[in-house]
Design a protein around this motif. Structure first.
Motif, PDB file in Angstrom:
ATOM      1  N   ASP A  16       0.831  -1.205   0.000  1.00  0.00           N
ATOM      2  CA  ASP A  16       0.000   0.000   0.000  1.00  0.00           C
ATOM      3  C   ASP A  16       0.865   1.254   0.000  1.00  0.00           C
ATOM      4  N   GLY A  17       0.529   2.210  -0.828  1.00  0.00           N
ATOM      5  CA  GLY A  17       1.228   3.470  -0.878  1.00  0.00           C
ATOM      6  C   GLY A  17       2.538   3.436  -1.635  1.00  0.00           C
ATOM      7  N   SER A  18       2.906   2.293  -2.227  1.00  0.00           N
ATOM      8  CA  SER A  18       4.144   2.208  -2.970  1.00  0.00           C
ATOM      9  C   SER A  18       4.003   2.938  -4.305  1.00  0.00           C
ATOM     10  N   PRO A  19       4.973   3.799  -4.653  1.00  0.00           N
ATOM     11  CA  PRO A  19       4.889   4.500  -5.935  1.00  0.00           C
ATOM     12  C   PRO A  19       5.107   3.592  -7.133  1.00  0.00           C
ATOM     13  N   TRP A  20       5.648   2.417  -6.918  1.00  0.00           N
ATOM     14  CA  TRP A  20       5.967   1.540  -8.045  1.00  0.00           C
ATOM     15  C   TRP A  20       4.713   1.016  -8.733  1.00  0.00           C
ATOM     16  N   LEU A  21       3.665   0.789  -7.975  1.00  0.00           N
ATOM     17  CA  LEU A  21       2.408   0.351  -8.607  1.00  0.00           C
ATOM     18  C   LEU A  21       1.903   1.434  -9.555  1.00  0.00           C
TER      19      LEU A  21
END
Length: 451
Positions: A207-212
């Motif tokens: 959750d909240g990862s910029p990679w997604l």
């Protein structure tokens, strides 16, 4: 495979997809374009499918609000997403139309616009991986403005190119096929996002990862670039370049229609109030994320719900609009208000309900269905109300006014910062109710056409 084999394959695809027994049917296109119609049809279909799928992956109503909220951007930037996305895709069309008119081959406008949208998305990808907070917010809204202006160029160009390359009785089938195919692919993509965390235990899926978000933006940019390359293959004959007036000047002159034609003026006012259904969805997303489930699976569930809404809503609203489009606008406005009211009540009194994934998905599904109804109803009403002589004027004036109204929606950001998201939802509910009541008072253009 030889060129002859390629041509045979394209013609078989065209015959199947267009359900066309006579692949040479030509209505309202130049005679010289008839032989190339199968290639034009297939190229349009593939290009539109790719861009419609891209739209669902970087939706300014769903995905970009989630992105900004997850990565710590202030709420004011979230409020600017829909106004910028919608208004800047409408307003530049008045100027671009004249430039288009002066160019014999118009498909390159669409190609350039698609590459422009791909470049803006790549810029967003870089900012997501390198920036955060307020700086990220500024970068995203600026790049979204570039994206929307490029989108407006494509919107003007494709109408002209379709008119020269695809028969009058085949354009609707092509658009419908593209929408349905993209809708199905969007649902499948949402399913992957929904179940990926349960299958893979990867850091970039947390959750909240910029990679997604970087992955979504990169894939969408690839879709637009691919669409541009496909659209470059459309066989287009040169069009006339004389007789066009300055589109901006003509539109300004036509503004008097707002008060000289009472029915048109009342319709434009109602349509302006109906934008509340578009503004509502990002705020519903933020409410769900703040007080409910902010997980990746929740985002996937809402993307799935939005995709399903697009698949099931169009046919229902479309059939109803053919009988009474003003009732469709009223029903869509009322439905949007009910969804916003339910969201607001849960947010104020029972916010634990928003932690259930199915609740968020149901809210987004219902809001998306309502928004589809508002779009279908107002488009059908305008087309059926207008005549062949004034339809272009009505469309130009209406789009200009609504573009300005949408741009004013940016002011909802300061209002949310000062008074809270509940006040914004309350205001949108009031505007939606007024829109629904006004829609019921409009004359029925479908009834008038039957008499």
């Amino acid at each position: 495979m030889s060129n002859t084999d390629d041509q045979d394959l394209v013609e078989r695809m065209y015959g199947y997809l267009a359900d066309d027994e006579d692949a040479r049917v030509c209505k309202d296109i130049p005679d010289s374009a008839c032989a190339d119609q199968p290639q034009a049809f297939v190229a349009h279909l593939i290009a539109l499918t790719l861009t419609k799928l891209g739209d669902s992956l970087v939706s300014a109503r769903l995905v970009l609000p989630w992105l900004l909220s997850s990565l710590g951007a202030p709420a004011a930037f979230i409020a600017a997403l829909v106004p910028l996305r919608e208004s800047l895709a409408l307003l530049p069309q008045l100027i671009v139309a004249q430039q288009l008119r002066e160019t014999p081959i118009r498909k390159w406008f669409w190609v350039a616009g698609s590459f422009g949208q791909a470049a803006a998305l790549i810029g967003m990808l870089v900012t997501v991986l390198t920036l955060s907070g307020e700086t990220l917010g500024w970068a995203i809204v600026i790049l979204l403005a570039v994206f929307s202006i490029a989108r407006g160029v494509c919107s003007v160009a494709i109408k002209d190119v379709q008119g020269k390359t695809i028969s009058k009785t085949r354009r609707g089938r092509m658009s419908g096929l593209a929408a349905s195919t993209a809708g199905l692919l969007s649902v499948l993509t949402a399913g992957v996002i929904l179940f990926a965390p349960q299958v893979f235990d990867e850091q970039w899926l947390t959750d909240g990862s910029p990679w997604l978000f970087a992955g979504l933006l990169g894939f969408a940019a690839l879709l637009w670039a691919s669409a541009a390359l496909v659209y470059a293959q459309v066989p287009e004959v040169p069009g006339a370049t004389s007789g066009g007036g300055n589109a901006l000047t003509e539109a300004v002159r036509s503004l008097r229609l707002l008060w000289t034609d009472r029915q048109f003026g009342q319709f434009v006012l109602t349509r302006a109030l109906l934008v509340s259904s578009a503004f509502a969805i990002p705020y519903i997303v933020v409410v769900i994320q703040r007080s409910g489930d902010g997980s990746l699976t929740s985002l996937g569930g809402m993307m799935l719900a939005s995709g399903l809404a697009g698949l099931v809503a169009g046919r229902f609203w479309g059939r109803w609009s053919d009988r009474a489009s003003h009732h469709v606008m009223a029903a869509a406005a009322l439905m949007s208000c009910l969804v916003m009211l339910a969201t607001l009540l849960m947010y104020q009194f029972e916010d634990q309900w928003l932690s259930f994934q199915w609740v968020g998905a149901l809210l987004i599904f219902s809001a998306a269905v309502a928004h589809h109804g508002a779009r279908v109803g107002r488009k059908t009403y305008l087309v059926d109300m207008a005549t062949q002589d004034n339809r272009a004027q009505f469309t130009a004036v209406s789009n200009t006014v609504i573009g300005l109204v949408l741009l004013l929606g940016i002011l909802l950001g300061p209002l949310e910062s000062a008074a809270g998201i509940s006040v914004v939802l309350g205001l949108l509910i009031v505007l939606g109710m007024i829109a629904g009541l006004r829609a019921l008072t409009l004359p029925n253009p479908q009834k008038d056409s039957e008499q």
